[in-house]
Motif scaffolding. Sequence first.
Motif, short mmCIF file in Angstrom:
data_model
loop_
_atom_site.label_atom_id
_atom_site.label_comp_id
_atom_site.label_asym_id
_atom_site.label_seq_id
_atom_site.Cartn_x
_atom_site.Cartn_y
_atom_site.Cartn_z
N PHE A 186 -9.31 14.13 8.60
CA PHE A 186 -10.35 13.61 7.72
C PHE A 186 -9.78 13.12 6.39
O PHE A 186 -10.32 13.39 5.32
N THR A 187 -8.66 12.42 6.48
CA THR A 187 -8.10 11.70 5.35
C THR A 187 -7.28 10.56 5.90
O THR A 187 -6.78 10.62 7.03
N CYS A 188 -7.12 9.51 5.08
CA CYS A 188 -6.25 8.40 5.46
C CYS A 188 -4.89 8.52 4.79
O CYS A 188 -4.04 7.65 4.93
N PHE A 189 -4.69 9.61 4.00
CA PHE A 189 -3.45 9.88 3.27
C PHE A 189 -3.20 8.86 2.16
O PHE A 189 -2.11 8.82 1.59
N GLY A 190 -4.21 8.05 1.85
CA GLY A 190 -4.06 7.06 0.79
C GLY A 190 -4.68 7.53 -0.51
O GLY A 190 -4.86 8.74 -0.75
N SER A 191 -5.02 6.60 -1.37
CA SER A 191 -5.66 6.91 -2.65
C SER A 191 -6.75 5.89 -2.93
O SER A 191 -6.75 4.79 -2.34
N ALA A 192 -7.68 6.26 -3.81
CA ALA A 192 -8.81 5.37 -4.10
C ALA A 192 -9.36 5.65 -5.48
O ALA A 192 -9.34 6.79 -5.96
N ASN A 193 -9.84 4.59 -6.14
CA ASN A 193 -10.57 4.71 -7.40
C ASN A 193 -12.05 4.60 -7.05
O ASN A 193 -12.52 3.52 -6.69
N GLU A 194 -12.77 5.70 -7.13
CA GLU A 194 -14.19 5.70 -6.76
C GLU A 194 -15.11 5.41 -7.93
O GLU A 194 -16.33 5.46 -7.78
N GLY A 195 -14.55 5.13 -9.11
CA GLY A 195 -15.40 4.80 -10.25
C GLY A 195 -16.08 6.01 -10.86
O GLY A 195 -17.19 5.89 -11.41
N VAL A 196 -15.42 7.16 -10.81
CA VAL A 196 -16.01 8.40 -11.35
C VAL A 196 -16.03 8.33 -12.88
O VAL A 196 -15.04 7.91 -13.50
N PRO A 197 -17.14 8.74 -13.51
CA PRO A 197 -17.20 8.72 -14.98
C PRO A 197 -16.23 9.72 -15.61
O PRO A 197 -15.84 10.71 -14.99
N LEU A 198 -15.85 9.45 -16.85
CA LEU A 198 -15.07 10.40 -17.63
C LEU A 198 -15.91 11.66 -17.85
O LEU A 198 -17.10 11.56 -18.16
N LEU B 27 0.84 -1.19 0.00
CA LEU B 27 0.00 0.00 0.00
C LEU B 27 0.88 1.24 0.00
O LEU B 27 1.77 1.38 0.84
N LEU B 28 0.62 2.15 -0.97
CA LEU B 28 1.34 3.42 -1.03
C LEU B 28 0.52 4.48 -0.31
O LEU B 28 -0.66 4.69 -0.60
N VAL B 29 1.16 5.18 0.61
CA VAL B 29 0.48 6.17 1.43
C VAL B 29 1.29 7.46 1.43
O VAL B 29 2.52 7.43 1.57
N GLY B 30 0.59 8.59 1.29
CA GLY B 30 1.24 9.89 1.34
C GLY B 30 1.35 10.53 -0.02
O GLY B 30 0.66 10.18 -0.97
N GLY B 31 2.25 11.49 -0.13
CA GLY B 31 2.42 12.23 -1.37
C GLY B 31 1.43 13.36 -1.51
O GLY B 31 0.54 13.55 -0.67
N ASN B 32 1.58 14.13 -2.57
CA ASN B 32 0.67 15.23 -2.86
C ASN B 32 0.32 15.23 -4.35
O ASN B 32 0.94 14.54 -5.13
N PHE B 33 -0.66 16.03 -4.71
CA PHE B 33 -1.34 16.01 -6.00
C PHE B 33 -2.31 14.84 -6.03
O PHE B 33 -2.21 13.89 -5.26
N TRP B 34 -3.25 14.92 -6.97
CA TRP B 34 -4.26 13.86 -7.10
C TRP B 34 -3.60 12.51 -7.34
O TRP B 34 -4.08 11.48 -6.85
N ASP B 35 -2.50 12.49 -8.12
CA ASP B 35 -1.88 11.21 -8.45
C ASP B 35 -0.69 10.87 -7.57
O ASP B 35 0.00 9.87 -7.82
N GLY B 36 -0.40 11.68 -6.56
CA GLY B 36 0.68 11.39 -5.62
C GLY B 36 2.07 11.64 -6.16
O GLY B 36 3.06 11.26 -5.53
N ARG B 37 2.18 12.32 -7.32
CA ARG B 37 3.49 12.45 -7.96
C ARG B 37 4.45 13.35 -7.20
O ARG B 37 5.66 13.31 -7.42
N SER B 38 3.93 14.19 -6.31
CA SER B 38 4.80 14.96 -5.43
C SER B 38 5.11 14.09 -4.23
O SER B 38 4.40 14.08 -3.23
N THR B 39 6.18 13.33 -4.33
CA THR B 39 6.49 12.32 -3.32
C THR B 39 7.16 12.91 -2.09
O THR B 39 7.07 12.36 -1.00
#
Length: 601
Positions: free
Chosen positions: A366-378, A180-192
Amino acid sequence: MRPTTLLRLSIACLLMLAALIIISQIVSGQPDTIEDETIQAAPVYNPYPPGILPPDLNAEINRVLREIDVIEARALAQWHALPKPTLTGQPPTLQGTGYQAVQVLGKLMNFDKNMSPGRNSACASCHMPYAGFSGPIPSVNLTMIAYPGTAHFRAGKRTAQRYTYSPRFPVLELYPDQALLVGGNFWDGRSTGYLLQSADAEQAQHPPVDTQEMGNPDTACIAFKLSQAVYRPLFEELYGKDSLNIKFPHDTEEFCETPGGAKGFGTDTTPVKLSTEDRTKADEVYNHWAQAIDAYEQSVQVSAFTSKFDAMLAGNYTLTPDEQAGYNLFKGKGNCNSCHVDGRGTTLMPGQTDTSTTATANPPLFTCFGSANEGVPLNPRNAFYYQTKPDPFGFTPNPLGFGYRDLGMGTFLRSGFGSGDNPNRTWIQFAPTVDGQMQVATARNAAMAPPQCPTTEAPGPYFQKEFFHNGYMKSLKQLVHFYNTRDVYPYDVTSGHCPPGTTEKVDCWPRPEVPSPTTIDMTTGKLGLTDHEEDLIVIFLQTLSDGFTTPYANADTFTGRCATGGSAKTQGNQFLIPTPPLPPCAPEVCGVAPVPNPPIP
């Protein structure tokens, strides 16, 4: 002919082309001609079909720039009123007001529009206080989703993420036992944060050189512009009197006034030719730029902990019955705190009473510092899909068009198109397990709006925001309803094509952009909440907005207009457009090893 001479000729030709483009747009009266208070002096890029750009875009950009000027003037006054710190001790410390000085410096940088090539875009252009440091233009939030940068109208591909409390996000790390990858910044975590050991500080280093945002062609341009800033003495007081004494070449300003991506630069990411010694100094300045902005974002001017919820924790406020009911649903039936961790207690069983106290990691973020795919439409309104033609500088932002899919962290781990470079090769193997995953943002300040538009929800008066990484949701009501009913009303259609008799975002949810059964979060989607219970959760989310116990700094600067009317359930639906027939996911995204599993259509 020298490359410098070629670039000069290119710029001259571009300015002539700009004038012709502007004249032709005025004469033709094309549907997407943008209202403006002052004619643009830079090349215009408008590859968009009618209706993607809002008609008030230039007027709204200028409105935000005027508001930025107000806040920058306040920051200058703060600096001048600050008693001079005393350098003392071992290691040397700026005793007294050193803490405040670095925060004020970060604030000055954040609201300085001179830091962009066009001197027309600051960090704050996309992140203003009254919106919780997210997108400040309601019409952009409704239509083009991402914000235009210094080169109008190049735009990014995602919403302007709030950076309140972002300094609390840790450096991106792998929890090996859970993969499990936890932390980072930006929506995609690219700011490590791997180099500065601060994900937030590293985040501040991306937009200044992002071709879609502030657009500098070289990080040294920031050092060059800081050397010309009126607050240069403050920077030198903090980081050394010779810190900005860099021998810049005579053509530095010429390069730094040309947006990144210009064809004349080729693949050169350091067009400002510095000696090894001066490049090292410029890099150090860029690190200090990041650290000072991080200090500002950590300050109570940004991450304030002044909400109703914080007052309740301190014993200075009692939640109303509706707020408390919403909180109970948030941490119970709604299952919100499985990701947006509240740091208090656990889900209650019938007959139990909550006697828990605030967790030691206090107050909750109010965050777990993780990431999730919520199934949002294009979202076909995203301006990024339409930037398939070269702009006047010869730069094509998105040659993939609708073949682009936003795989979020998955693309980042592959160092793929539209993301950053992964600094840890051992993470690449996990890319298929995080495809479509986006950062779990803090729920704090999701509901923040300007005082005169006190809500994000219709009928208002309300301030139009956008939610999720692609702005598909236009109200918190829609967001909660999506979590509640995503799997109750699923349709195998794209946005804008819900069947007759259904209403998109009410009883029709189009298919996910990244329909990966191995990465989509299944803890939500069929929660069984009633319509009233959804409303109660929205009411609770509003208790997380700062500014209750103390006015939120600079929230009073909004000079735009509020919206009224309609319903939060269908808010913004009048701006839905049909998604065009989608080509397969481009190989530049979905063909990069390790490829998505199962494949992304």
